[in-house]
Design an enzyme around this catalytic site. Structure first.
Site, mmCIF file in Angstrom:
data_model
loop_
_atom_site.group_PDB
_atom_site.id
_atom_site.type_symbol
_atom_site.label_atom_id
_atom_site.label_comp_id
_atom_site.label_asym_id
_atom_site.label_seq_id
_atom_site.Cartn_x
_atom_site.Cartn_y
_atom_site.Cartn_z
ATOM 1 N N LYS A 87 -6.632 0.453 -20.363
ATOM 2 C CA LYS A 87 -6.826 0.665 -21.790
ATOM 3 C C LYS A 87 -5.534 0.345 -22.566
ATOM 4 O O LYS A 87 -5.104 -0.780 -22.579
ATOM 5 C CB LYS A 87 -7.326 2.090 -22.034
ATOM 6 C CG LYS A 87 -8.450 2.526 -21.090
ATOM 7 C CD LYS A 87 -9.718 1.701 -21.215
ATOM 8 C CE LYS A 87 -10.687 1.889 -20.052
ATOM 9 N NZ LYS A 87 -11.067 3.265 -19.751
ATOM 10 N N TYR A 144 -14.494 11.835 -19.218
ATOM 11 C CA TYR A 144 -14.796 10.415 -19.023
ATOM 12 C C TYR A 144 -15.906 10.312 -17.955
ATOM 13 O O TYR A 144 -15.840 11.004 -16.931
ATOM 14 C CB TYR A 144 -13.533 9.681 -18.582
ATOM 15 C CG TYR A 144 -13.800 8.257 -18.202
ATOM 16 C CD1 TYR A 144 -14.081 7.313 -19.180
ATOM 17 C CD2 TYR A 144 -13.804 7.854 -16.876
ATOM 18 C CE1 TYR A 144 -14.349 5.993 -18.835
ATOM 19 C CE2 TYR A 144 -14.062 6.543 -16.525
ATOM 20 C CZ TYR A 144 -14.334 5.623 -17.505
ATOM 21 O OH TYR A 144 -14.600 4.326 -17.158
ATOM 22 N N ARG A 173 0.816 -1.222 0.000
ATOM 23 C CA ARG A 173 0.000 0.000 0.000
ATOM 24 C C ARG A 173 0.852 1.274 0.000
ATOM 25 O O ARG A 173 0.347 2.370 -0.214
ATOM 26 C CB ARG A 173 -0.990 0.000 1.178
ATOM 27 C CG ARG A 173 -2.017 1.113 1.086
ATOM 28 C CD ARG A 173 -3.176 0.940 2.062
ATOM 29 N NE ARG A 173 -2.758 0.467 3.367
ATOM 30 C CZ ARG A 173 -2.143 1.235 4.283
ATOM 31 N NH1 ARG A 173 -1.882 2.495 4.026
ATOM 32 N NH2 ARG A 173 -1.794 0.728 5.446
ATOM 33 N N ASP A 180 -5.677 13.625 -18.454
ATOM 34 C CA ASP A 180 -5.988 12.211 -18.601
ATOM 35 C C ASP A 180 -5.525 11.847 -20.009
ATOM 36 O O ASP A 180 -6.157 12.209 -20.998
ATOM 37 C CB ASP A 180 -7.499 11.998 -18.421
ATOM 38 C CG ASP A 180 -7.905 10.539 -18.547
ATOM 39 O OD1 ASP A 180 -7.213 9.791 -19.265
ATOM 40 O OD2 ASP A 180 -8.916 10.151 -17.948
HETATM 41 C C1 LIG Z 1 -11.485 3.984 -18.645
HETATM 42 C C2 LIG Z 1 -11.098 5.382 -18.435
HETATM 43 C C3 LIG Z 1 -10.880 5.914 -17.146
HETATM 44 C C4 LIG Z 1 -11.117 5.109 -15.883
HETATM 45 O O1 LIG Z 1 -10.293 4.008 -15.814
HETATM 46 P P1 LIG Z 1 -10.629 2.670 -14.982
HETATM 47 O O2 LIG Z 1 -9.410 1.850 -15.160
HETATM 48 O O3 LIG Z 1 -11.875 2.088 -15.566
HETATM 49 O O4 LIG Z 1 -10.861 3.087 -13.561
HETATM 50 C C5 LIG Z 1 -10.473 7.222 -17.044
HETATM 51 N N1 LIG Z 1 -10.300 7.994 -18.140
HETATM 52 C C6 LIG Z 1 -10.511 7.536 -19.385
HETATM 53 C C7 LIG Z 1 -10.301 8.452 -20.545
HETATM 54 C C8 LIG Z 1 -10.914 6.219 -19.586
HETATM 55 O O5 LIG Z 1 -11.141 5.780 -20.833
#
Ligand SMILES: *Cc1c(COP(=O)(O)O)cnc(C)c1O
Length: 386
Positions: A199, A102, A48, A174
């Site tokens: 992703k 998102y 952690r 992001d």
């Molecule tokens: C999927 C996604 C997230 C969140 O990610 P998780 O792994 O599902 O928590 C945040 N930003 C974007 C652009 C995403 O496609």
């Protein structure tokens, strides 16, 4: 190893490996230990605390990929997003956000920020004035997502970094949709890069993880709150993610190449009304995308011609799966209206330019000819019955 001069595939394959001193194996050994010697050691390790051998090693690879000093791995993309925001936003502070976010990030903000006494406002568009006019006396963070989901709008990173500097704000992006292969925002002065590693970093639709890259100074602040919030990732998944990252550049380059070819093909097809892909010259942000992106990403959206039922079209596809999430090596397609943007009202969707018939296409690594054949046979079915 000096990572600054290394090429992208070399960084993916080599940087931040755990050295196997005992057996000299070719890859990082996996340390599943959740308990380490505390006496007489430099670092007290604990999962952690984000400092097990595998967590630390993968952090180095993330940092190198994003041209940053430090990297950290989280239990999900949302853990990365939320921990970063809460590290720099305290009671009475304000954050400027883009119009389209998102869904999970949007929900986190509107459902939780009130409890923390954090204020927020959304820019009305994507221009400098749109962001500048939302900056207030108590603004501490400016946050963007580019290219945006699902319309692939591009925000000028140099402009955002400039606004942040001028107003003494921390800038965050992001960077999930582009991945570090197609965009390294640190080149333009952005402070903190956030990823849903679920992703493109994972890339095989089998891992849920998050990643952050930043300066050591910023990362210390993120670490301080993260160890309390507790969103770290299990070492086994950290190790799997390291394996995935070795092929990230190969995968993402092929996905981006495929997406560009598919965007061009769709653009010329009589059954397709509109294509949203920043790599098309007709996209309003083409020039900006060309300036700040190395590739245009593997994501695109399109609208079918009037009279074609999007659901029937998706059901008629054989190779391309109708499925949530994105960025896997397999192509997938979804309707934002029924998934990622289902919680918005029809007016909110219309305001963002998301038509009910819009489909988001996450392009995989398949051969272009097979993808086109799948589209052709599906269009044949739905265009005839339309
Ligand atoms: C999927 C996604 C997230 C969140 O990610 P998780 O792994 O599902 O928590 C945040 N930003 C974007 C652009 C995403 O496609």
């Amino acid at each position: 190893m000096k990572t600054k001069s290394l090429g992208i595939n070399t960084i993916c394959a080599h940087v931040g490996e755990v050295e196997d001193k005992q057996f000299q194996g070719a890859i990082s050994p996996l340390y599943m230990s959740s308990s380490y010697q505390y006496d007489g050691v430099d670092v007290k390790r604990y999962p952690r605390y984000f400092n097990t051998p595998n967590q630390e090693a993968l952090g180095k690879k993330i940092a190198a990929l994003e041209k940053s000093e430090a990297g950290m791995i989280f239990g999900s993309g949302m853990a990365a997003v939320s921990h970063c925001m809460l590290a720099f936003l305290h009671k009475g502070d304000h954050v400027v956000l883009p119009q389209t976010l998102y869904g999970g990030t949007y929900n986190f903000i509107v459902e939780e920020f009130g409890k923390f006494g954090i204020e927020y406002s959304f820019a009305k568009g994507f221009s400098e004035d749109d962001f500048r006019s939302e900056i207030k006396e108590n603004t501490k963070v400016i946050y963007v997502e580019t290219p945006s989901n699902p319309l692939m709008k591009v925000t000028d990173l140099e402009m955002i970094a400039g606004l942040a500097k001028e107003h003494n704000l921390v800038s965050m992006i992001d960077n999930t949709f582009a991945s570090p292969i197609n965009q390294t925002p640190a080149d333009f002065g952005i402070d903190i890069m956030i990823h849903s590693a679920t992703k493109y970093m994972g890339g095989h639709s089998d891992i849920c993880a998050g990643a952050v890259a930043a300066s050591t100074e910023h990362m210390d602040k993120i670490w301080n709150i993260s160890k309390n919030l507790g969103g770290s990732l299990s070492d086994y998944t950290v190790w799997l993610l390291e394996r995935s990252l070795k092929t990230m550049a190969l995968r993402v380059k092929q996905q981006s190449r495929n997406a560009k070819r598919m965007a061009k093909w769709l653009d010329k097809n009589e059954h397709i009304a509109k294509v949203y892909y920043p790599g098309l010259k007709s996209h309003p942000d083409y020039k900006l995308a060309k300036k700040q992106m190395k590739g245009f990403s593997g994501m695109l959206s399109f609208e079918l011609a009037e009279g074609i039922d999007p659901n029937q079209f998706m059901k008629s596809l054989k190779l391309i799966k109708q499925s949530m999430s994105l960025a896997g090596v397999e192509s997938t397609i979804l309707s934002p209206t029924h998934t990622s943007h289902a919680l918005l009202t029809p007016e909110e969707r219309a305001n963002q330019g998301i038509a009910d018939g819009l489909l988001r296409f996450s392009v995989g690594i398949e051969e272009k000819a097979d993808l086109i054949a799948d589209f052709e046979q599906a269009l044949m079915i739905v265009a005839v019955t339309a």
